[in-house]
Enzyme design. Structure first.
Site, PDB file in Angstrom:
ATOM      1  N   PRO A  38       0.798  -1.235   0.000  1.00 52.01           N
ATOM      2  CG  PRO A  38      -0.903  -1.570   1.578  1.00 52.01           C
ATOM      3  CD  PRO A  38       0.418  -2.140   1.092  1.00 52.01           C
ATOM      4  CE  LYS A  56       0.312   5.411  -9.869  1.00 50.96           C
ATOM      5  NZ  LYS A  56      -0.743   4.927 -10.748  1.00 50.96           N
TER       6      LYS A  56
HETATM    7  P1  NAD Z   1      -4.217  -3.556  -1.661  1.00 53.06           P
HETATM    8  O1  NAD Z   1      -4.486  -2.884  -0.372  1.00 53.06           O
HETATM    9  O2  NAD Z   1      -5.326  -4.256  -2.382  1.00 53.06           O
HETATM   10  O3  NAD Z   1      -3.028  -4.657  -1.474  1.00 53.06           O
HETATM   11  C1  NAD Z   1      -1.936  -4.496  -0.640  1.00 53.06           C
HETATM   12  C2  NAD Z   1      -1.532  -5.889  -0.131  1.00 53.06           C
HETATM   13  O4  NAD Z   1      -0.346  -5.739   0.655  1.00 53.06           O
HETATM   14  C3  NAD Z   1      -2.586  -6.537   0.753  1.00 53.06           C
HETATM   15  O5  NAD Z   1      -2.868  -7.844   0.278  1.00 53.06           O
HETATM   16  C4  NAD Z   1      -1.935  -6.565   2.127  1.00 53.06           C
HETATM   17  O6  NAD Z   1      -2.311  -7.701   2.909  1.00 53.06           O
HETATM   18  C5  NAD Z   1      -0.467  -6.608   1.745  1.00 53.06           C
HETATM   19  N1  NAD Z   1       0.420  -6.161   2.818  1.00 53.06           N
HETATM   20  C6  NAD Z   1       0.352  -5.038   3.564  1.00 53.06           C
HETATM   21  N2  NAD Z   1       1.370  -5.001   4.447  1.00 53.06           N
HETATM   22  C7  NAD Z   1       2.095  -6.130   4.253  1.00 53.06           C
HETATM   23  C8  NAD Z   1       3.252  -6.668   4.849  1.00 53.06           C
HETATM   24  N3  NAD Z   1       3.884  -6.039   5.849  1.00 53.06           N
HETATM   25  N4  NAD Z   1       3.714  -7.850   4.404  1.00 53.06           N
HETATM   26  C9  NAD Z   1       3.088  -8.492   3.391  1.00 53.06           C
HETATM   27  N5  NAD Z   1       1.975  -8.037   2.790  1.00 53.06           N
HETATM   28  C10 NAD Z   1       1.491  -6.870   3.222  1.00 53.06           C
HETATM   29  O7  NAD Z   1      -3.561  -2.438  -2.606  1.00 53.06           O
HETATM   30  P2  NAD Z   1      -3.473  -2.442  -4.214  1.00 53.06           P
HETATM   31  O8  NAD Z   1      -4.707  -1.854  -4.776  1.00 53.06           O
HETATM   32  O9  NAD Z   1      -3.009  -3.781  -4.654  1.00 53.06           O
HETATM   33  O10 NAD Z   1      -2.328  -1.337  -4.429  1.00 53.06           O
HETATM   34  C11 NAD Z   1      -0.964  -1.624  -4.182  1.00 53.06           C
HETATM   35  C12 NAD Z   1      -0.163  -0.397  -4.607  1.00 53.06           C
HETATM   36  O11 NAD Z   1      -0.399  -0.140  -6.004  1.00 53.06           O
HETATM   37  C13 NAD Z   1      -0.542   0.884  -3.856  1.00 53.06           C
HETATM   38  O12 NAD Z   1       0.631   1.621  -3.614  1.00 53.06           O
HETATM   39  C14 NAD Z   1      -1.451   1.618  -4.853  1.00 53.06           C
HETATM   40  O13 NAD Z   1      -1.417   3.026  -4.681  1.00 53.06           O
HETATM   41  C15 NAD Z   1      -0.847   1.201  -6.171  1.00 53.06           C
HETATM   42  N6  NAD Z   1      -1.776   1.205  -7.327  1.00 53.06           N
HETATM   43  C16 NAD Z   1      -3.063   0.739  -7.185  1.00 53.06           C
HETATM   44  C17 NAD Z   1      -3.906   0.755  -8.288  1.00 53.06           C
HETATM   45  C18 NAD Z   1      -5.337   0.256  -8.184  1.00 53.06           C
HETATM   46  O14 NAD Z   1      -6.122   0.485  -9.126  1.00 53.06           O
HETATM   47  N7  NAD Z   1      -5.708  -0.456  -7.118  1.00 53.06           N
HETATM   48  C19 NAD Z   1      -3.446   1.232  -9.523  1.00 53.06           C
HETATM   49  C20 NAD Z   1      -2.121   1.656  -9.650  1.00 53.06           C
HETATM   50  C21 NAD Z   1      -1.296   1.635  -8.531  1.00 53.06           C
END
Ligand code: NAD
Length: 298
Positions: free
Chosen positions: A65, A170
């Site tokens: 995240p 980004k």
């Molecule tokens: P998300 O919250 O769905 O997934 C994050 C994952 O990280 C979760 O499964 C969580 O359990 C895991 N996590 C958190 N802390 C952890 C740790 N200490 N050890 C292991 N796992 C851990 O978020 P997302 O939507 O997949 O986004 C991830 C990144 O990508 C973010 O930075 C977001 O800004 C970026 N992003 C998201 C999108 C989108 O459309 N969702 C698009 C582009 C970029």
């Protein structure tokens, strides 16, 4: 390649699946047991920690995240740096601030590892389809090393400069996206209030000088674009709280550079209001609710 993958959320899980589909073997870790179970069914080896995911890996990918999560996954006692072999590259695809990416690169270098920032655009749909854009901050040599692997998860792999420049690209893009979405919401709402058919107005905008991605692909007014979150109750898109996070990253980076971001600061406050109203989990195009009462419920 044997790849350690940490962070199997909305983006990470489909990205990891595409690595498996392209013949790579995966050692995966996430805090969520459900996420791990589901990826194990797709063929990944499940690990007990980031350290274990990194052990024996030829490349490590993180998709988390925010910067605090990346720091802990890298530096905890059971973190990536405790398990990774010297010379193995770490690719972080999370969206974080450029200064943190540069700091993590220094930390990794002290362990004999390269750290590359490679945030993505294209959303969960692009992650599932393997059509993401990767914005990469790395030397030319490192870029050449990792580009083929990123090619299994995306179709547009761009070197933006050295460490941190992927994150710069980004956050500048998302700064603009937050602003254009608000602008389209404002114009569509004004037109509707003045009595024009919203579809007619959208058609004019999309063939005129106001056209942008927020108007022609992701219009915030319900019923204009069938595939947009606005046409399904603002669910299943890019969460407003994630947009708020990205605008915060832009504001912080701008403060460091002593560079004004007038419209970005306003957009940040608008998304913060949306979040304070309990709508931070909706798609960010639900910002239109600030202009149209109950729009998010339609
Ligand atoms: P998300 O919250 O769905 O997934 C994050 C994952 O990280 C979760 O499964 C969580 O359990 C895991 N996590 C958190 N802390 C952890 C740790 N200490 N050890 C292991 N796992 C851990 O978020 P997302 O939507 O997949 O986004 C991830 C990144 O990508 C973010 O930075 C977001 O800004 C970026 N992003 C998201 C999108 C989108 O459309 N969702 C698009 C582009 C970029």
């Amino acid at each position: 390649m044997k790849i350690g993958f940490v962070g199997l959320g909305n983006m990470g899980a489909p990205m990891a699946r595409n690595l498996l589909k392209n013949g790579h073997s995966l050692q995966a870790f996430d805090l969520s047991e459900d996420a791990l179970r589901s990826l194990a069914q797709a063929g990944a080896a499940v690990c007990a920690s980031p350290k274990q995911a990194a052990a024996d890996a030829e490349l490590v990918v993180t998709m988390l995240p925010a910067a605090a999560h990346v720091r802990s996954v890298l530096t905890d006692e059971q973190g990536v740096l405790a398990g990774i072999a010297p010379g193995v590259t770490i690719v972080d695809s999370s969206t974080i601030d450029p200064a943190s990416a540069q700091a993590f690169a220094k930390l990794a270098a002290a362990h004999g590892n390269a750290f590359v920032d490679a945030p993505v655009s294209g959303g969960t749909g692009g992650a599932a389809a393997g059509t993401l854009t990767f914005m990469v901050g790395a030397s030319e040599t490192l870029f050449a090393e990792i580009a083929p692997v990123l090619g299994a998860m995306g179709k547009n792999i761009v070197r933006c400069g050295d460490t941190g420049m992927g994150q710069v690209a980004k956050i500048c893009n998302n700064l603009l996206l937050g602003i254009t979405m608000t602008g389209v919401a404002e114009a569509m709402s004004l037109g509707a209030a003045l009595g024009i058919d919203p579809k007619v107005l959208a058609g004019i905008i999309n063939t005129s000088t106001g056209r942008c991605w927020s108007s022609d692909t992701y219009n915030p007014y319900p019923g204009i674009v069938e595939t947009a979150p606005a046409s399904r109750g603002y669910t299943g898109g890019f969460g407003a709280d994630l947009m708020l996070k990205d605008l915060g990253l832009a504001a912080e980076a701008a403060r460091g550079a002593k560079q004004p971001i007038f419209l970005g600061a306003l957009a940040q406050q608008l998304y913060q209001t949306m979040s304070a109203n309990g709508q931070g989990g909706l798609d960010f195009s639900a910002i239109i609710a600030l202009y149209r009462h109950h729009a998010a419920q339609q």
